[in-house]
Design a protein around this motif. Structure first.
Motif, mmCIF file in Angstrom:
data_model
loop_
_atom_site.group_PDB
_atom_site.id
_atom_site.type_symbol
_atom_site.label_atom_id
_atom_site.label_comp_id
_atom_site.label_asym_id
_atom_site.label_seq_id
_atom_site.Cartn_x
_atom_site.Cartn_y
_atom_site.Cartn_z
ATOM 1 N N PRO A 23 53.772 -24.875 -41.543
ATOM 2 C CA PRO A 23 55.312 -25.316 -40.387
ATOM 3 C C PRO A 23 55.960 -24.906 -40.661
ATOM 4 N N ARG A 24 56.973 -25.773 -42.178
ATOM 5 C CA ARG A 24 58.289 -25.488 -42.384
ATOM 6 C C ARG A 24 58.947 -24.010 -41.769
ATOM 7 N N GLU A 43 55.916 -33.435 -46.798
ATOM 8 C CA GLU A 43 55.440 -32.151 -46.971
ATOM 9 C C GLU A 43 55.682 -30.978 -46.337
ATOM 10 N N ASP A 44 56.861 -31.917 -45.085
ATOM 11 C CA ASP A 44 57.722 -30.009 -44.786
ATOM 12 C C ASP A 44 59.087 -30.553 -45.221
ATOM 13 N N GLY A 45 59.202 -31.394 -46.396
ATOM 14 C CA GLY A 45 59.887 -31.756 -47.051
ATOM 15 C C GLY A 45 60.498 -30.250 -48.389
ATOM 16 N N VAL A 46 59.108 -30.213 -48.578
ATOM 17 C CA VAL A 46 59.492 -29.774 -49.758
ATOM 18 C C VAL A 46 59.960 -28.107 -50.187
ATOM 19 N N HIS A 178 48.285 -29.348 -52.499
ATOM 20 C CA HIS A 178 49.434 -28.563 -51.909
ATOM 21 C C HIS A 178 50.074 -27.342 -53.016
ATOM 22 N N PRO A 179 50.106 -26.333 -52.478
ATOM 23 C CA PRO A 179 50.309 -24.814 -52.888
ATOM 24 C C PRO A 179 51.862 -25.034 -53.907
ATOM 25 N N HIS A 183 49.968 -31.575 -57.701
ATOM 26 C CA HIS A 183 49.114 -33.297 -57.943
ATOM 27 C C HIS A 183 48.978 -33.753 -56.710
ATOM 28 N N MET A 184 49.659 -33.015 -55.319
ATOM 29 C CA MET A 184 49.639 -34.060 -53.854
ATOM 30 C C MET A 184 47.703 -32.939 -53.480
#
Length: 350
Positions: A23-24, A43-46, A178-179, A183-184
């Motif tokens: 989505p980011r 998540e969308d801040g990474v 998470h790609p 670790h998440m």
């Protein structure tokens, strides 16, 4: 930010190719965080800073998480050719070939000199951590035979260092990780925890990043001599002098030996059985290092000499407190007894 803008610019084209970005990177994205919050907590801040991004690919109605790598026009041509050579038949079918699968090569329509390599989403080879000596020996076996296979086909990786050796996590996690922040969980609802150990999974270890690799001709000499290129490990003795050609195959041997020395022997107790071989692999004089055929032969003798008890024993960090180690050992042997009962091999070979 510049790298991310490139991906958002090409998201619609990627969608026509069957790849969906997170989505980011979509046009309708609205941040879930406010300016006064730490965006890394969301998540969308990474964000990413390299020409590599993850995507979702639909294959026969099944989601597949992949990595897209944008390769530059100059060095990229040789990288693509080497990668395609290693992943094409008859080489692809050889069980000793530990090259990451290459799912597709895309040519960027508005930048025809750029290509995107599509690979499955993998994890770094030591994440999660190795638990037993048998698991480590299975890893050594695969990376040795993988580089031996390349050398037999006159290909030097030239950067087979820590961050370019991956683990295929298929079947290891019950929920996707998470790609980027692996670790998440992918949905960011807690930590990603493996449901199966290496002993249970018997994973394959795979080489990536052929940006510095080169395929030589048998007529180039034995060994072929080439000017140094510095990979992720900057300690190669012969790389001190950039103007003096060196043996790229001997450099690969050094890289693997130094990986075992720094990430296993120096971090954990109990790897003295690897000392003679590793010492020769990292010799300052490259002519004194064994060829990969000799490395594989000597290692075969070493792994046959390690007792089953040792193979099933826990790898203990040199920094571990004794009281913590006692508690971990209790849980470890409880699990290992279960593996013995269920006839799980002490060396989880594929």
């Amino acid at each position: 930010m510049g790298e991310e803008l490139w991906w958002t610019k090409h998201r619609d084209w990627l969608a026509t190719c069957g790849y969906t970005l997170r989505p980011r990177y979509q046009a309708d994205w609205t941040p879930s965080f406010t300016p006064d919050q730490d965006q890394d907590d969301f998540e969308d801040g990474v964000s990413i800073y390299k020409p590599v991004l993850d995507a979702t690919r639909i294959v026969n109605g099944v989601e597949q998480f992949v990595i897209l790598k944008r390769v530059p026009p100059r060095d990229g041509k040789e990288e693509v050719e080497t990668f395609e050579l290693l992943t094409s038949e008859p080489l692809a079918s050889d069980p000793r070939n530990h090259t990451s699968p290459l799912l597709e090569v895309l040519q960027v329509p508005d930048e025809p000199e750029h290509r995107l390599l599509v690979m499955p989403l993998l994890r770094l080879h030591d994440d999660p951590k190795f638990e037993t000596f048998g698991e480590a020996i299975a890893f050594f076996t695969q990376i040795f035979e993988g580089i031996q296979f390349m050398h037999e086909h006159h290909i030097a990786h030239r950067d087979c260092t820590h961050h370019n050796i991956m683990l295929d996590p298929t079947g290891m996690y019950s929920t996707p990780f998470h790609p980027i922040e692996q670790h998440m969980r992918r949905d960011w609802k807690g930590k990603a925890k493996p449901r199966r150990t290496r002993t249970q999974l018997r994973p394959r270890y795979l080489f990536i990043d052929f940006g510095l690799s080169r395929a030589y001709s048998p007529t180039d000499g034995d060994p072929p001599m080439d000017l140094p290129v510095r990979g992720g490990d900057k300690t190669v003795p012969e790389h001190v002098n950039y103007d003096e050609p060196c043996d790229p195959f001997a450099v690969d041997v050094y890289y693997l030996g130094n990986l075992i020395r720094t990430h296993f022997m120096m971090k954990y107790h109990g790897f003295s059985f690897m000392q003679p071989l590793v010492q020769d692999m990292v010799a300052r004089d490259p002519s004194k290092r064994p060829k990969m055929n000799e490395v594989v032969a000597r290692f075969k003798t070493i792994r046959q000499s390690v007792s089953c008890w040792k193979l099933r024993s826990r790898m203990v960090s040199r920094k571990e407190w004794r009281i913590v180690g006692f508690a971990r050992s209790f849980g470890h042997w409880s699990r290992r007894l279960g593996y013995i009962v269920t006839r799980q091999s002490a060396i989880p070979d594929v």
